[in-house]
Design a protein around this motif. Structure first.
Motif, mmCIF file in Angstrom:
data_model
loop_
_atom_site.group_PDB
_atom_site.id
_atom_site.type_symbol
_atom_site.label_atom_id
_atom_site.label_comp_id
_atom_site.label_asym_id
_atom_site.label_seq_id
_atom_site.Cartn_x
_atom_site.Cartn_y
_atom_site.Cartn_z
ATOM 1 N N ASN A 245 0.989 -1.053 -0.063
ATOM 2 C CA ASN A 245 0.055 -0.062 0.046
ATOM 3 C C ASN A 245 0.561 1.330 0.063
ATOM 4 O OD1 ASN A 245 -1.850 2.178 1.187
ATOM 5 N ND2 ASN A 245 -3.324 0.603 1.053
ATOM 6 N N GLU A 246 0.850 1.917 -1.088
ATOM 7 C CA GLU A 246 1.688 3.194 -1.223
ATOM 8 C C GLU A 246 0.851 4.442 -0.742
ATOM 9 O OE1 GLU A 246 2.674 3.919 -5.146
ATOM 10 O OE2 GLU A 246 0.877 3.829 -6.023
ATOM 11 N N VAL A 247 1.361 5.438 0.060
ATOM 12 C CA VAL A 247 0.769 6.603 0.211
ATOM 13 C C VAL A 247 0.055 7.612 -0.737
ATOM 14 C CG1 VAL A 247 2.755 7.904 0.445
ATOM 15 C CG2 VAL A 247 0.954 8.384 1.963
ATOM 16 N N ALA A 248 1.014 7.292 -1.916
ATOM 17 C CA ALA A 248 0.638 8.216 -3.245
ATOM 18 C C ALA A 248 1.261 7.723 -4.454
ATOM 19 C CB ALA A 248 0.764 9.696 -3.092
ATOM 20 N N HIS A 249 0.769 7.787 -5.475
ATOM 21 C CA HIS A 249 1.157 7.421 -6.711
ATOM 22 C C HIS A 249 1.915 8.513 -7.436
ATOM 23 C CE1 HIS A 249 1.603 4.070 -9.474
ATOM 24 N NE2 HIS A 249 1.604 5.008 -10.566
ATOM 25 N N SER A 250 3.365 8.681 -7.354
ATOM 26 C CA SER A 250 3.958 9.907 -7.782
ATOM 27 C C SER A 250 5.291 9.514 -8.347
ATOM 28 C CB SER A 250 4.238 10.675 -6.427
ATOM 29 O OG SER A 250 5.164 11.666 -6.567
ATOM 30 N N ILE A 251 5.676 10.328 -9.307
ATOM 31 C CA ILE A 251 7.044 10.283 -10.008
ATOM 32 C C ILE A 251 8.301 10.643 -9.003
ATOM 33 C CG2 ILE A 251 8.708 11.110 -11.654
ATOM 34 C CD1 ILE A 251 5.998 12.066 -13.012
ATOM 35 N N PRO B 198 4.459 3.713 -18.260
ATOM 36 C CA PRO B 198 3.334 3.033 -18.239
ATOM 37 C C PRO B 198 2.620 3.140 -17.083
ATOM 38 C CG PRO B 198 5.012 1.647 -19.059
ATOM 39 C CD PRO B 198 5.823 2.928 -18.713
ATOM 40 N N GLN B 199 3.304 3.610 -16.030
ATOM 41 C CA GLN B 199 2.763 3.999 -14.558
ATOM 42 C C GLN B 199 1.920 5.344 -14.574
ATOM 43 O OE1 GLN B 199 2.620 2.183 -11.506
ATOM 44 N NE2 GLN B 199 3.734 0.394 -12.551
ATOM 45 N N PHE B 200 2.230 6.180 -15.691
ATOM 46 C CA PHE B 200 1.695 7.360 -15.571
ATOM 47 C C PHE B 200 1.023 7.648 -16.985
ATOM 48 C CE2 PHE B 200 4.921 7.574 -12.306
ATOM 49 C CZ PHE B 200 4.131 7.755 -11.256
ATOM 50 N N PRO B 201 -0.054 7.122 -17.600
ATOM 51 C CA PRO B 201 -0.431 7.045 -18.863
ATOM 52 C C PRO B 201 -0.956 8.427 -19.210
ATOM 53 C CG PRO B 201 -1.958 5.784 -17.602
ATOM 54 C CD PRO B 201 -0.763 5.947 -16.688
ATOM 55 N N GLU B 202 -1.269 9.016 -18.238
ATOM 56 C CA GLU B 202 -2.091 10.401 -18.547
ATOM 57 C C GLU B 202 -1.048 11.592 -18.744
ATOM 58 O OE1 GLU B 202 -5.408 10.923 -15.950
ATOM 59 O OE2 GLU B 202 -6.439 9.212 -16.677
ATOM 60 N N THR B 203 0.059 11.270 -18.256
ATOM 61 C CA THR B 203 1.210 12.311 -18.369
ATOM 62 C C THR B 203 2.195 12.165 -19.554
ATOM 63 O OG1 THR B 203 1.238 12.304 -15.923
ATOM 64 C CG2 THR B 203 3.127 13.419 -16.891
ATOM 65 N N THR B 204 2.615 13.193 -20.079
ATOM 66 C CA THR B 204 3.596 13.221 -21.340
ATOM 67 C C THR B 204 4.898 12.588 -20.857
ATOM 68 O OG1 THR B 204 4.255 15.501 -21.358
ATOM 69 C CG2 THR B 204 2.225 14.773 -22.352
ATOM 70 N N LEU B 205 5.435 11.944 -21.810
ATOM 71 C CA LEU B 205 6.944 11.513 -21.685
ATOM 72 C C LEU B 205 7.782 12.639 -21.280
ATOM 73 C CD1 LEU B 205 9.139 9.173 -21.320
ATOM 74 C CD2 LEU B 205 9.233 9.380 -23.891
ATOM 75 N N GLU B 206 7.570 13.625 -21.975
ATOM 76 C CA GLU B 206 8.350 14.932 -21.818
ATOM 77 C C GLU B 206 8.258 15.603 -20.315
ATOM 78 O OE1 GLU B 206 8.932 19.367 -23.764
ATOM 79 O OE2 GLU B 206 7.017 18.277 -24.476
ATOM 80 N N MET B 207 7.103 15.438 -19.996
ATOM 81 C CA MET B 207 6.840 16.091 -18.513
ATOM 82 C C MET B 207 7.450 15.188 -17.534
ATOM 83 S SD MET B 207 3.343 17.148 -16.461
ATOM 84 C CE MET B 207 3.420 18.946 -17.413
ATOM 85 N N ILE B 208 7.247 13.653 -17.642
ATOM 86 C CA ILE B 208 7.963 12.933 -16.689
ATOM 87 C C ILE B 208 9.321 13.004 -16.816
ATOM 88 C CG2 ILE B 208 8.111 10.346 -16.396
ATOM 89 C CD1 ILE B 208 5.580 9.842 -17.454
ATOM 90 N N THR C 6 14.353 14.485 -13.971
ATOM 91 C CA THR C 6 15.418 15.315 -13.961
ATOM 92 C C THR C 6 15.675 15.967 -12.844
ATOM 93 O OG1 THR C 6 15.408 15.206 -16.483
ATOM 94 C CG2 THR C 6 16.909 16.998 -15.306
ATOM 95 N N ARG C 7 14.685 16.938 -12.337
ATOM 96 C CA ARG C 7 14.378 17.612 -11.223
ATOM 97 C C ARG C 7 15.014 17.017 -10.056
ATOM 98 N NH1 ARG C 7 9.712 21.629 -11.727
ATOM 99 N NH2 ARG C 7 11.475 22.898 -12.857
ATOM 100 N N TYR C 8 14.258 15.604 -9.941
ATOM 101 C CA TYR C 8 14.542 14.760 -8.845
ATOM 102 C C TYR C 8 16.004 14.494 -8.887
ATOM 103 C CZ TYR C 8 9.653 15.066 -7.172
ATOM 104 O OH TYR C 8 8.345 15.234 -6.849
ATOM 105 N N TYR C 9 16.609 14.008 -10.033
ATOM 106 C CA TYR C 9 18.161 13.651 -10.044
ATOM 107 C C TYR C 9 18.915 14.894 -9.562
ATOM 108 C CZ TYR C 9 18.284 9.196 -12.974
ATOM 109 O OH TYR C 9 17.982 7.963 -13.491
#
Length: 348
Positions: free
Chosen positions: A52-58, A281-291, A296-299
């Motif tokens: 059980n994850e607290v949220a589904h997030s990149i 595939p975990q974020f089908p509604e988000t564009t690959l560019e945005m992901i 990158t920001r998290y890296y």
């Protein structure tokens, strides 16, 4: 006569084709049955684990890499991922036994422990080592200082929630009184602050992703500071399970941790764009560019550790933040709430 022979030959050919086709159909069905049986047998051999994850997030990219790359299956685990939408709900799922493992902020385990739970929850693997939210302004502020928030209205988080506590901790570390020096708006639901900011409310907003990047892409805001960088190495999210589950299923926990470590290794040895492609595939509604932008920001802020070991210094900082926010009555012992055995084995 020739016509008659031709017709007979044609009928014979059609009959043979029909017979051959029927045979092929039976063989295909038989092969399909074998494949399905093999798949079923393979799944039956895997150990079922509900997470059980607290949220589904990149923000949790290494975990999704482990899922998408099949690392859990390779460790003999059939993972069932459920999103709890809140640490309280995730903790309830673990305590009640509807989830084997919880993924949430480890402050939840401290609260449960201090309430006197006998079969309390123990953290066995830390995933993120930075806060995942950002300060967004209406205009670019290249020389931003936290003191620039004095006298301003900021869209913050829920009182007692980790995002808000980290924010207030940073303010205090910079000599700013959260109650007197600025106005923190806390009556907006999580996930609704970005739209509210876009509609003109507040001078600044504290945003998780994809809220921060969405505001930038829409030209409605600019990320000017990372709470993750300015708060230090905070054990923001960790995997935990009840003491009884850890005792009864050490092999499952070890294999689960091994899969996570492989996900961490992949993220640290591949580019943000490669990681983004894997977790898409975990974020089908988000564009690959945005992901890719978000990853990158998290890296860049060193979000993910090289291993899953939950160190005592990080646990101490977490409790410092909780105390600073007035949310901790007494400190919990590291030796009771943290085990590093599984993470250390996975890192070898």
């Amino acid at each position: 006569m020739i016509k008659r022979i031709s017709v007979l030959l044609l009928l014979l050919a059609l009959s043979m084709t029909a017979l051959f086709g029927c045979s092929q159909t039976k063989e295909t069905k038989h092969a399909s049955a074998i494949i399905n049986t093999d798949k079923t047998n393979k799944e039956e051999k895997l150990t079922p684990v509900t997470l059980n994850e607290v949220a589904h997030s990149i923000f949790y990219a290494p975990m999704y890499v482990a899922i998408e790359k099949g690392y859990f299956e390779k460790e003999g685990i059939n993972l069932n991922l459920i999103t709890g939408f809140g640490a309280d709900k995730t903790m309830t799922a673990v305590i009640s036994g509807t989830a084997d493992i919880g993924f949430m902020g480890s402050e939840a385990s401290i609260y449960a422990y201090n309430e006197g739970a006998n079969d309390y929850v123990i953290n066995f693997a830390q995933l993120t080592q930075r806060a995942g939210n950002f300060l967004v302004a209406r205009e670019e502020m290249k020389d931003f200082k936290w003191t620039d928030l004095k006298g301003k209205d900021v869209l913050g988080g829920r009182k007692g929630g980790m995002p808000e506590m980290v924010f207030e901790y940073i303010l205090k570390e910079n000599g700013i009184d959260p109650e007197k020096d600025l106005t923190i708006i806390q009556n907006i639901d999580f996930g609704s602050t970005a739209p509210a900011f876009a509609d003109g409310r507040g001078d600044f907003t504290i945003e998780f992703e994809p809220g921060a990047t969405s505001l930038e892409s829409e030209g409605k805001g600019h990320v000017i500071a990372s709470l993750g960088k300015d708060s230090g190495y905070v054990p923001y999210t960790a995997f935990s399970a009840k003491k009884s589950y850890l005792k009864e299923n050490p092999d499952v926990i070890q294999r689960f941790t091994n899969a996570l470590q492989k996900g961490m290794d992949y993220v640290r040895s591949h580019s943000p764009s490669e990681t983004a492609s894997v977790i898409k595939p975990q974020f089908p509604e988000t564009t690959l560019e945005m992901i890719t932008t978000i990853v990158t920001r998290y890296y860049e802020q060193d979000t993910w550790k090289s291993n899953l070991i939950f160190e005592e210094s990080s646990f101490d900082l977490l409790q410092d933040i909780l105390e600073s926010a007035g949310e901790l009555e007494k400190r919990a012992p590291y030796k009771d709430l943290i085990t590093t055995e599984f993470a250390e084995n996975a890192a070898k």
